[in-house]
Design an enzyme around this catalytic site. Structure first.
Site, PDB file in Angstrom:
ATOM      1  N   GLU A   8      -3.035  -4.658  -2.908  1.00 21.89           N
ATOM      2  CA  GLU A   8      -3.537  -5.570  -3.940  1.00 21.89           C
ATOM      3  C   GLU A   8      -3.613  -4.860  -5.288  1.00 21.89           C
ATOM      4  OE1 GLU A   8      -4.751  -4.824  -1.023  1.00 21.89           O
ATOM      5  OE2 GLU A   8      -5.909  -6.443  -0.126  1.00 21.89           O
ATOM      6  N   GLU A  68       0.345   5.215   0.672  1.00 23.71           N
ATOM      7  CA  GLU A  68      -0.626   6.200   1.163  1.00 23.71           C
ATOM      8  C   GLU A  68      -0.287   7.606   0.686  1.00 23.71           C
ATOM      9  OE1 GLU A  68      -0.894   5.500   5.421  1.00 23.71           O
ATOM     10  OE2 GLU A  68      -2.060   3.675   5.054  1.00 23.71           O
ATOM     11  N   ASN A  69      -1.233   8.499   0.909  1.00 22.82           N
ATOM     12  CA  ASN A  69      -1.071   9.885   0.457  1.00 22.82           C
ATOM     13  C   ASN A  69      -1.747  10.796   1.477  1.00 22.82           C
ATOM     14  OD1 ASN A  69      -1.861  12.395  -1.247  1.00 22.82           O
ATOM     15  ND2 ASN A  69      -0.444  11.250  -2.534  1.00 22.82           N
ATOM     16  N   ALA A  70      -1.199  11.998   1.641  1.00 26.54           N
ATOM     17  CA  ALA A  70      -1.788  12.965   2.576  1.00 26.54           C
ATOM     18  C   ALA A  70      -3.236  13.280   2.186  1.00 26.54           C
ATOM     19  CB  ALA A  70      -0.946  14.228   2.611  1.00 26.54           C
ATOM     20  N   CYS A  74     -10.548  -3.500  -4.133  1.00 26.83           N
ATOM     21  CA  CYS A  74      -9.564  -4.509  -4.551  1.00 26.83           C
ATOM     22  C   CYS A  74     -10.268  -5.773  -5.034  1.00 26.83           C
ATOM     23  CB  CYS A  74      -8.610  -4.821  -3.406  1.00 26.83           C
ATOM     24  SG  CYS A  74      -7.550  -3.417  -3.017  1.00 26.83           S
ATOM     25  N   CYS A 117     -10.241  -5.005   0.527  1.00 26.23           N
ATOM     26  CA  CYS A 117     -11.383  -4.077   0.515  1.00 26.23           C
ATOM     27  C   CYS A 117     -12.216  -4.297  -0.752  1.00 26.23           C
ATOM     28  CB  CYS A 117     -10.894  -2.629   0.602  1.00 26.23           C
ATOM     29  SG  CYS A 117     -10.244  -1.988  -0.950  1.00 26.23           S
ATOM     30  N   ASN A 174       0.844  -1.200   0.000  1.00 23.49           N
ATOM     31  CA  ASN A 174       0.000   0.000   0.000  1.00 23.49           C
ATOM     32  C   ASN A 174       0.884   1.256   0.000  1.00 23.49           C
ATOM     33  OD1 ASN A 174       0.603  -0.858   2.668  1.00 23.49           O
ATOM     34  ND2 ASN A 174      -1.046   0.361   3.530  1.00 23.49           N
ATOM     35  N   CYS A 201      -4.140   0.627  -2.353  1.00 22.82           N
ATOM     36  CA  CYS A 201      -4.000  -0.592  -1.557  1.00 22.82           C
ATOM     37  C   CYS A 201      -2.918  -1.479  -2.172  1.00 22.82           C
ATOM     38  CB  CYS A 201      -5.304  -1.372  -1.563  1.00 22.82           C
ATOM     39  SG  CYS A 201      -6.631  -0.616  -0.631  1.00 22.82           S
TER      40      CYS A 201
HETATM   41  N1  THU Z   1      -5.248  -1.477   2.650  1.00 21.61           N
HETATM   42  C1  THU Z   1      -4.718  -2.306   1.689  1.00 21.61           C
HETATM   43  O1  THU Z   1      -3.573  -2.117   1.255  1.00 21.61           O
HETATM   44  N2  THU Z   1      -5.495  -3.321   1.240  1.00 21.61           N
HETATM   45  C2  THU Z   1      -6.779  -3.527   1.612  1.00 21.61           C
HETATM   46  O2  THU Z   1      -7.459  -4.350   1.013  1.00 21.61           O
HETATM   47  C3  THU Z   1      -7.338  -2.803   2.734  1.00 21.61           C
HETATM   48  C4  THU Z   1      -6.561  -1.639   3.207  1.00 21.61           C
HETATM   49  C5  THU Z   1      -4.442  -0.350   3.107  1.00 21.61           C
HETATM   50  C6  THU Z   1      -5.009   0.988   2.698  1.00 21.61           C
HETATM   51  C7  THU Z   1      -4.418   1.900   3.756  1.00 21.61           C
HETATM   52  O3  THU Z   1      -3.137   2.305   3.303  1.00 21.61           O
HETATM   53  C8  THU Z   1      -4.254   1.005   4.964  1.00 21.61           C
HETATM   54  O4  THU Z   1      -4.371  -0.334   4.510  1.00 21.61           O
HETATM   55  C9  THU Z   1      -5.270   1.256   6.053  1.00 21.61           C
HETATM   56  O5  THU Z   1      -6.553   1.184   5.559  1.00 21.61           O
END
Ligand code: THU
Length: 161
Positions: free
Chosen positions: A75, A64-66, A115, A112, A62, A73
């Site tokens: 996946e 992330e971004n501000a 994904c 999620c 994963n 994610c």
């Molecule tokens: N996240 C994933 O990488 N995969 C998922 O299927 C669920 C959530 C990440 C997104 C975010 O960076 C962190 O987990 C918390 O939600």
């Protein structure tokens, strides 16, 4: 009126030794990927490893971004890399693991909805199932097809193209 029921199936392993060597290796690759996540906001580091039909393993984490929705994610990072760099190959399995505050989660972390939707598109693109392996330290879930994760999903047949 009809009441209908949808059943979904998965296997639960408490002992990885019962799994195939290739499945264990894929989990190992997912864990390596999780360690490289960029997750300064949630501190929840997710790793995904995709096994392609030719044996190639593609990893993603994963990012992330501000501006929260801009992140990706694990996946989807891995799947986008696989489809765009190996357009003639296809995913046969994906393993997913996560580190919460640096420690691998005891329970499997399910993907999620976004994904799941992307995994389903891959199944439809190739016309074959994509196995999903969700690994925690206490137990591991294995679905033989991504479709098991999201019945009654939207797909290209709904577009009537
Ligand atoms: N996240 C994933 O990488 N995969 C998922 O299927 C669920 C959530 C990440 C997104 C975010 O960076 C962190 O987990 C918390 O939600």
């Amino acid at each position: 009126m009809k009441e209908k029921e949808i059943k979904t199936f998965y296997r639960e392993y408490s002992n990885p030794a019962e799994m195939d060597e290739s499945e264990r290796m894929l989990i190992e690759s997912a864990s390596e990927a999780a360690g490289k996540a960029y997750a300064p906001y949630s501190h929840f580091m997710v790793g995904a490893a995709i096994l392609l039909d030719d044996g190639t393993i593609v990893k993603g984490a994963n990012v992330e971004n501000a501006a929260f929705p801009s992140g990706s994610c694990a996946e989807r990072t891995a799947l986008s890399y696989a489809v765009s760099n190996y357009p003639d190959r296809w995913a046969v399995a994906i393993a997913i693991t996560a580190l919460s505050k640096g420690i691998m989660t005891s329970e499997p972390v399910p993907p999620c909805g976004n994904c799941r939707q992307m995994l389903l598109e891959e199944e439809q693109r190739i016309g074959k199932p994509v196995k999903v392996i969700l690994a925690g330290t206490e137990r591991i879930y294995v679905m033989q097809s991504s479709e098991s994760l999201m019945p009654l999903h939207f797909n290209k047949t709904n577009l009537n193209l």
